[in-house]
Design a protein around this motif. Structure first.
Motif, short mmCIF file in Angstrom:
data_model
loop_
_atom_site.label_atom_id
_atom_site.label_comp_id
_atom_site.label_asym_id
_atom_site.label_seq_id
_atom_site.Cartn_x
_atom_site.Cartn_y
_atom_site.Cartn_z
N VAL A 350 21.82 10.81 -2.79
CA VAL A 350 20.82 10.03 -3.52
C VAL A 350 19.59 10.89 -3.83
O VAL A 350 19.07 10.87 -4.95
N PHE A 351 19.13 11.68 -2.85
CA PHE A 351 17.96 12.54 -3.06
C PHE A 351 18.21 13.54 -4.20
O PHE A 351 17.35 13.75 -5.06
N ILE A 352 19.38 14.17 -4.17
CA ILE A 352 19.67 15.18 -5.20
C ILE A 352 19.83 14.52 -6.57
O ILE A 352 19.35 15.04 -7.59
N PHE A 353 20.46 13.34 -6.61
CA PHE A 353 20.60 12.63 -7.88
C PHE A 353 19.22 12.26 -8.45
O PHE A 353 18.97 12.41 -9.65
N LEU A 354 18.33 11.75 -7.59
CA LEU A 354 16.97 11.41 -8.05
C LEU A 354 16.20 12.65 -8.52
O LEU A 354 15.40 12.57 -9.46
N GLU A 355 16.47 13.79 -7.89
CA GLU A 355 15.82 15.02 -8.35
C GLU A 355 16.34 15.43 -9.73
O GLU A 355 15.58 15.94 -10.56
N TYR A 356 17.63 15.19 -9.98
CA TYR A 356 18.16 15.42 -11.33
C TYR A 356 17.45 14.52 -12.34
O TYR A 356 17.08 14.96 -13.44
N VAL A 357 17.27 13.25 -11.97
CA VAL A 357 16.60 12.30 -12.87
C VAL A 357 15.18 12.76 -13.15
O VAL A 357 14.72 12.73 -14.30
N ARG A 358 14.47 13.23 -12.12
CA ARG A 358 13.10 13.72 -12.31
C ARG A 358 13.07 14.99 -13.14
O ARG A 358 12.27 15.13 -14.08
N TYR A 359 13.94 15.95 -12.78
CA TYR A 359 13.92 17.26 -13.44
C TYR A 359 14.27 17.17 -14.93
O TYR A 359 13.63 17.79 -15.78
N PHE A 360 15.29 16.36 -15.24
CA PHE A 360 15.72 16.23 -16.64
C PHE A 360 14.94 15.17 -17.41
O PHE A 360 15.22 14.94 -18.59
N ARG A 361 14.00 14.48 -16.72
CA ARG A 361 13.18 13.41 -17.34
C ARG A 361 14.07 12.30 -17.91
O ARG A 361 13.87 11.83 -19.04
N ILE A 362 15.04 11.89 -17.10
CA ILE A 362 15.97 10.85 -17.53
C ILE A 362 15.27 9.50 -17.53
O ILE A 362 14.65 9.11 -16.53
N LYS A 363 15.36 8.79 -18.61
CA LYS A 363 14.75 7.46 -18.71
C LYS A 363 15.61 6.46 -17.96
O LYS A 363 16.84 6.62 -17.88
N PRO A 364 15.03 5.40 -17.37
CA PRO A 364 13.63 5.00 -17.46
C PRO A 364 12.74 5.51 -16.31
O PRO A 364 11.57 5.20 -16.27
N PHE A 365 13.32 6.26 -15.33
CA PHE A 365 12.55 6.57 -14.12
C PHE A 365 12.11 8.03 -14.01
O PHE A 365 11.36 8.37 -13.10
N GLY A 366 12.57 8.90 -14.89
CA GLY A 366 12.29 10.32 -14.76
C GLY A 366 10.82 10.65 -14.75
O GLY A 366 10.32 11.36 -13.86
N GLN A 367 10.08 10.15 -15.74
CA GLN A 367 8.66 10.47 -15.83
C GLN A 367 7.87 9.82 -14.69
O GLN A 367 6.90 10.40 -14.18
N THR A 368 8.29 8.63 -14.27
CA THR A 368 7.63 7.96 -13.14
C THR A 368 7.78 8.76 -11.85
O THR A 368 6.82 8.93 -11.08
N LEU A 369 8.99 9.29 -11.61
CA LEU A 369 9.22 10.10 -10.42
C LEU A 369 8.38 11.37 -10.46
O LEU A 369 7.85 11.81 -9.42
N ARG A 370 8.24 11.97 -11.63
CA ARG A 370 7.40 13.17 -11.75
C ARG A 370 5.96 12.85 -11.35
O ARG A 370 5.32 13.62 -10.63
N HIS A 371 5.45 11.71 -11.82
CA HIS A 371 4.07 11.34 -11.52
C HIS A 371 3.89 11.02 -10.03
O HIS A 371 2.90 11.42 -9.41
N LEU A 372 4.86 10.31 -9.43
CA LEU A 372 4.73 9.90 -8.04
C LEU A 372 4.83 11.08 -7.08
O LEU A 372 4.10 11.14 -6.07
N LEU A 373 5.74 12.02 -7.36
CA LEU A 373 6.02 13.09 -6.40
C LEU A 373 5.08 14.28 -6.52
O LEU A 373 4.97 15.08 -5.59
N CYS A 374 4.41 14.43 -7.67
CA CYS A 374 3.55 15.60 -7.83
C CYS A 374 2.39 15.59 -6.84
O CYS A 374 1.82 16.64 -6.51
N LEU A 375 2.04 14.43 -6.31
CA LEU A 375 0.96 14.33 -5.32
C LEU A 375 1.32 15.04 -4.02
O LEU A 375 0.45 15.52 -3.30
#
Length: 519
Positions: A350-375
């Motif tokens: 699950v962690f690696i899959f979510l990292e793929y979603v964040r890295y590739f900016r997959i909609k609808p959660f990719g950009q949200t994950l980028r914003h949440l995790l950059c902190l």
């Protein structure tokens, strides 16, 4: 700092081989000496920008500490399984040790080969170490085992060329050796077992780990190549991503797992997870902790305002997750280690899959994950991937996954070996956390050449000793048989290594503590 780190690694190598001395001991000592010299060549290449790939900055190459992990793991596993009379896993330990030595030797030869002018002394040492290792392998391995070692080396070479090119600044050379070497070994084991399936042989949870790791790696490689030719941030690309994930999961990974365990993987997983009432309680408890971790992320992001000058979470805030992980793993280790094994594999996927979603900016959660995790980024997340939380999960899980269950009578090893599954909890969950918190809040005396403090290291050692005492009280399966001096020495060495290493401590420290406890 590099010299002290090297001294600590040499101390671990010598202590292990004082207990376990055989023909591989000469190989390990020779490998450690040549890795020490080759490490300085890698460091010079990184400083001058002469390395073939872009590696993570603000750290040394880490070649010596990484080079010794896999060989030492193989040696102590071989010795434990020999004592238990399990010949198959004794041979497996020999293959692991030989593979680790050959991978480390290859990385050293690579550094020597691209260093100009050619370093004569290092070349001579590398030649001597290589001769000792090859001579020992010739007299220790069968033909099929030699082929298996060479297969892993071949996979490692190709995987390194692909992933280090696609993921610049994500690894140091030492971290690449550990991560990519481990993935290469897992892939080779999966291919080997898939070609030699014998019904009823092998534990399904082991096959589950192999398929999950290889599956998520292949998934990442597929989408990385695909999104070179198309924009990954569009809705069409995102729909294609989710559709192909389902196709690869249901059409490739599930049939592959079915072939190995000879039953429906989904039905097996559901039956396994809800087999007993204890497992149901643990799953509910872990769900609550996962929700708490998500709550910490949302709360810290809500506190961050646009006017705030502080863009990163503090060290203490990041250590909240270490406390949550300790609270997750300890009940699993005490009450149901098999469930913890499978749950950790699922969590890793699950962690690696979510990292793929964040890295590739997959909609609808990719950009949200980028914003949440950059902190929560720190200086080690300098590449395109955020790997710190994945390393934390690996550091806690690897002692559970690598525990030689078949060589452990009654599910536990004698003496200090009984604490092997707790290596991640002790080294990362407690030791690293207490060292960071106490060192940053009340530390004044710094270790020479580092930012770490004497107070942080001492409190970490003390906290781990208290944790061992609590484990003895609450886990009736642990019987240390008066091996307290060895445990104290192991905890102290690993805590000192935490103070001096610039590598990913979440990954390195549990493995060294596991090696010491298994020895």
């Amino acid at each position: 700092a590099v010299l002290v780190e090297s001294l600590l690694v040499f101390t671990v190598v010598l202590l292990v081989h004082v207990v376990v001395w055989d023909r591989f001991s000469w190989c390990a000592v020779a490998l450690a000496v040549q890795a020490f010299y080759a490490q300085f060549k890698w460091d010079r290449l990184l400083q001058l920008g002469g390395a073939v790939f872009q590696f993570r900055g603000a750290a040394n190459s880490g070649l010596l500490p990484a080079s010794m992990v896999i060989p030492l793991l193989g040696v102590v596993m071989k010795e434990r399984c020999r004592a238990a009379g399990i010949v198959y896993f004794e041979r497996f330990g020999i293959v692991v040790a030989s593979t680790g030595m050959l991978l480390a030797l290859f990385l050293s030869i690579l550094a020597v080969g691209i260093t100009k002018p050619v370093p004569t002394n290092t070349c001579i040492l590398t030649g001597i170490a290589g001769s000792v290792i090859i001579y020992t392998m010739k007299h220790s391995l069968t033909v099929s085992e030699v082929i298996e070692v060479l297969e892993v080396l071949l996979i490692f070479v190709y995987l390194s060329m692909i992933l280090l090119y696609l993921l610049p600044r994500c690894f140091t050379p030492g971290e690449a050796l550990l991560v990519l070497g481990g993935v290469s070994f897992v892939l080779n084991q999966l291919i080997k077992r898939s070609l030699n399936v014998i019904e009823g042989r092998g534990d399904p949870i082991d096959f589950f780990l192999l398929v999950a790791v290889v599956g998520v790696v292949l998934l990442g490689l597929f989408f990385t190549v695909l999104f070179i030719f198309m924009d990954s941030g569009t809705w069409i690309s995102s729909m294609f991503f989710h559709m192909m994930t389902a196709v690869l999961g249901l059409g490739v990974i599930m049939p592959w797992l079915y072939r190995l365990i000879q039953r429906n993987p989904l039905f097996w997983l559901l039956q396994f997870l809800f087999q007993t009432q204890t497992r149901l309680y643990l799953l509910v408890y872990w769900t609550f902790l996962a929700a708490s971790a998500c709550g910490v992320v949302f709360y810290q992001n809500a506190k961050r305002s646009s006017e705030s000058k502080k863009h990163q979470a503090s060290t203490i805030t990041r250590k909240y997750f270490h406390f949550i992980v300790v609270a997750t793993y300890v009940p699993g280790l005490i009450y149901d280690r098999q469930l913890l094994y499978v749950a950790a594999v699922l969590c890793l996927a699950v962690f690696i899959f979510l990292e793929y979603v964040r890295y590739f900016r997959i909609k609808p959660f990719g950009q949200t994950l980028r914003h949440l995790l950059c902190l929560f980024l720190d200086e080690r997340d300098s590449g395109p991937l955020i790997l710190t939380h994945i390393y934390l999960l690996l550091g806690m899980s690897l002692p559970v996954w690598l525990f030689p269950r078949s060589c452990a009578p009654k599910g536990t090893l004698p003496g200090a070996g009984a604490l092997v599954p707790y290596s991640g909890v002790l080294a990362v969950g407690i030791g690293d956390t207490i060292a960071s918190v106490c060192g940053s809040t009340m530390g004044e005396i710094k270790w020479p050449g580092t930012k770490k403090t004497f107070e942080g290291t001492m409190t970490a050692i003390f906290a781990q000793i208290i944790a061992v005492a609590l484990i003895l009280i609450f886990d009736s399966s642990v019987n240390l048989n008066s091996s307290y001096a060895w445990i104290l020495a192991s905890v102290s060495l690993v805590s000192l290594l935490e103070a001096y290493t610039t590598q990913i401590d979440n990954l390195l420290l549990p493995l060294y503590l596991q090696i010491m406890l298994m020895a």
